[in-house]
Design a protein around this motif. Structure first.
Motif, mmCIF file in Angstrom:
data_model
loop_
_atom_site.group_PDB
_atom_site.id
_atom_site.type_symbol
_atom_site.label_atom_id
_atom_site.label_comp_id
_atom_site.label_asym_id
_atom_site.label_seq_id
_atom_site.Cartn_x
_atom_site.Cartn_y
_atom_site.Cartn_z
ATOM 1 N N LEU A 124 36.854 35.311 40.415
ATOM 2 C CA LEU A 124 36.747 35.819 41.783
ATOM 3 C C LEU A 124 38.101 36.266 42.311
ATOM 4 O O LEU A 124 38.232 37.344 42.898
ATOM 5 C CB LEU A 124 36.155 34.739 42.699
ATOM 6 C CG LEU A 124 34.640 34.662 42.799
ATOM 7 C CD1 LEU A 124 34.234 33.434 43.605
ATOM 8 C CD2 LEU A 124 34.057 35.917 43.424
ATOM 9 N N ASN A 125 39.118 35.439 42.117
ATOM 10 C CA ASN A 125 40.452 35.785 42.615
ATOM 11 C C ASN A 125 41.023 37.006 41.911
ATOM 12 O O ASN A 125 41.628 37.880 42.544
ATOM 13 C CB ASN A 125 41.399 34.594 42.448
ATOM 14 C CG ASN A 125 41.188 33.546 43.520
ATOM 15 O OD1 ASN A 125 40.725 33.849 44.612
ATOM 16 N ND2 ASN A 125 41.513 32.307 43.209
ATOM 17 N N ASN A 126 40.833 37.078 40.590
ATOM 18 C CA ASN A 126 41.310 38.256 39.861
ATOM 19 C C ASN A 126 40.570 39.510 40.311
ATOM 20 O O ASN A 126 41.170 40.586 40.430
ATOM 21 C CB ASN A 126 41.129 38.052 38.361
ATOM 22 C CG ASN A 126 42.121 37.063 37.773
ATOM 23 O OD1 ASN A 126 43.117 36.724 38.410
ATOM 24 N ND2 ASN A 126 41.851 36.585 36.576
ATOM 25 N N GLY A 127 39.268 39.381 40.563
ATOM 26 C CA GLY A 127 38.499 40.520 41.032
ATOM 27 C C GLY A 127 38.914 40.970 42.412
ATOM 28 O O GLY A 127 38.999 42.174 42.693
ATOM 29 N N ARG A 128 39.191 40.017 43.288
ATOM 30 C CA ARG A 128 39.656 40.367 44.637
ATOM 31 C C ARG A 128 40.998 41.081 44.574
ATOM 32 O O ARG A 128 41.219 42.083 45.266
ATOM 33 C CB ARG A 128 39.754 39.090 45.482
ATOM 34 C CG ARG A 128 38.408 38.466 45.818
ATOM 35 C CD ARG A 128 38.543 37.037 46.320
ATOM 36 N NE ARG A 128 37.257 36.465 46.694
ATOM 37 C CZ ARG A 128 37.076 35.178 47.012
ATOM 38 N NH1 ARG A 128 38.100 34.338 46.983
ATOM 39 N NH2 ARG A 128 35.864 34.747 47.338
ATOM 40 N N ALA A 129 41.887 40.565 43.749
ATOM 41 C CA ALA A 129 43.201 41.201 43.615
ATOM 42 C C ALA A 129 43.068 42.598 43.015
ATOM 43 O O ALA A 129 43.760 43.536 43.433
ATOM 44 C CB ALA A 129 44.118 40.336 42.741
ATOM 45 N N ALA A 130 42.174 42.746 42.053
ATOM 46 C CA ALA A 130 41.993 44.049 41.405
ATOM 47 C C ALA A 130 41.421 45.077 42.379
ATOM 48 O O ALA A 130 41.795 46.256 42.327
ATOM 49 C CB ALA A 130 41.081 43.910 40.191
ATOM 50 N N GLN A 131 40.522 44.642 43.260
ATOM 51 C CA GLN A 131 39.968 45.571 44.241
ATOM 52 C C GLN A 131 41.062 46.111 45.163
ATOM 53 O O GLN A 131 41.103 47.307 45.460
ATOM 54 C CB GLN A 131 38.870 44.886 45.054
ATOM 55 C CG GLN A 131 37.605 44.612 44.257
ATOM 56 C CD GLN A 131 36.551 43.866 45.055
ATOM 57 O OE1 GLN A 131 35.930 44.417 45.958
ATOM 58 N NE2 GLN A 131 36.347 42.596 44.722
ATOM 59 N N MET A 132 41.945 45.231 45.607
ATOM 60 C CA MET A 132 43.056 45.684 46.438
ATOM 61 C C MET A 132 44.038 46.521 45.625
ATOM 62 O O MET A 132 44.603 47.503 46.115
ATOM 63 C CB MET A 132 43.775 44.477 47.048
ATOM 64 C CG MET A 132 42.903 43.619 47.962
ATOM 65 S SD MET A 132 42.165 44.584 49.306
ATOM 66 C CE MET A 132 43.621 45.095 50.185
ATOM 67 N N GLY A 133 44.230 46.143 44.355
ATOM 68 C CA GLY A 133 45.175 46.857 43.508
ATOM 69 C C GLY A 133 44.747 48.283 43.221
ATOM 70 O O GLY A 133 45.542 49.219 43.345
#
Length: 205
Positions: free
Chosen positions: A173-182
């Motif tokens: 979840l955290n990696n996905g959230r960061a990737a969406q912003m990235g």
């Protein structure tokens, strides 16, 4: 158009710092504060109030969408960084001889992909959406959690402890959230014309 989008994103980010009503916050936290992803430092973060009056079914649907978007964003980030580093598939993308190496990275590349390549992408994404990144209509069991696309295949997941499973789901979840912003940041900077300034040395569009 781009300036309007950037302003809208800025206002949306600012809205996240507006204190929600106490009654609404207490009700929401009691219902979902123990869910995976509700973790320090933000806890259960819902600035758009999508969970107002939500039941478990509504939460699971939103979590399903979040997990899927996160996975797509992680693939997008890896693809963007890989191609800007100069790595390309060998061969051609169509029968006319358009090589993968001749196509730019990022948004610019979409305008250079020939029709044959776009059709390949369309059918590949459609296959993934229907048969891989979704609940299979041929599997009669129930998913263990929103985004559980194993569809009857174990892959060793069931042999792990509950603590290990929770940790891995939170990490995803955290990696996905960061990737969406990235990936959003890379797209905005590409349109602004300065994306190479935030990428590692040697990167090229």
């Amino acid at each position: 158009m781009l300036r309007t989008a950037v302003i809208a994103l800025t206002l949306g980010s600012a809205a996240a710092f507006v204190a929600p009503k106490a009654a609404r916050s207490i009700t929401m936290v009691k219902a979902f504060e123990s869910e995976v992803g509700a973790q320090p430092p933000l806890g259960l973060f819902d600035p758009l109030m999508l969970l107002d009056g939500a039941d478990q079914e509504r939460f699971d649907r939103l979590r399903f969408v979040e997990v899927k978007h996160g996975r797509v964003a992680m693939l997008a980030m890896v693809g963007h960084l890989t191609t800007t580093a100069g790595l390309r598939l060998p061969g051609d993308i169509d029968f006319a001889g358009t090589s993968f190496a001749s196509i730019s990275s990022g948004i610019k590349g979409l305008n250079e992909v020939p029709t044959g390549g776009l059709l390949q992408m369309f059918f590949a994404v459609g296959f993934l959406e229907l048969f891989v990144m979704n609940y299979s209509p041929f599997y009669e069991g129930e998913p263990e959690f929103p985004g559980d696309f194993r569809n009857g295949f174990d892959f060793g997941w069931d042999n792990q402890s509950d603590e290990w499973k929770t940790s891995k789901r939170a990490i995803e979840l955290n990696n996905g959230r960061a990737a969406q912003m990235g990936i959003l940041g890379l797209m905005v900077h590409e349109e602004l014309g300065n994306v190479l300034s935030i990428l590692p040395p040697g990167a090229a569009i």
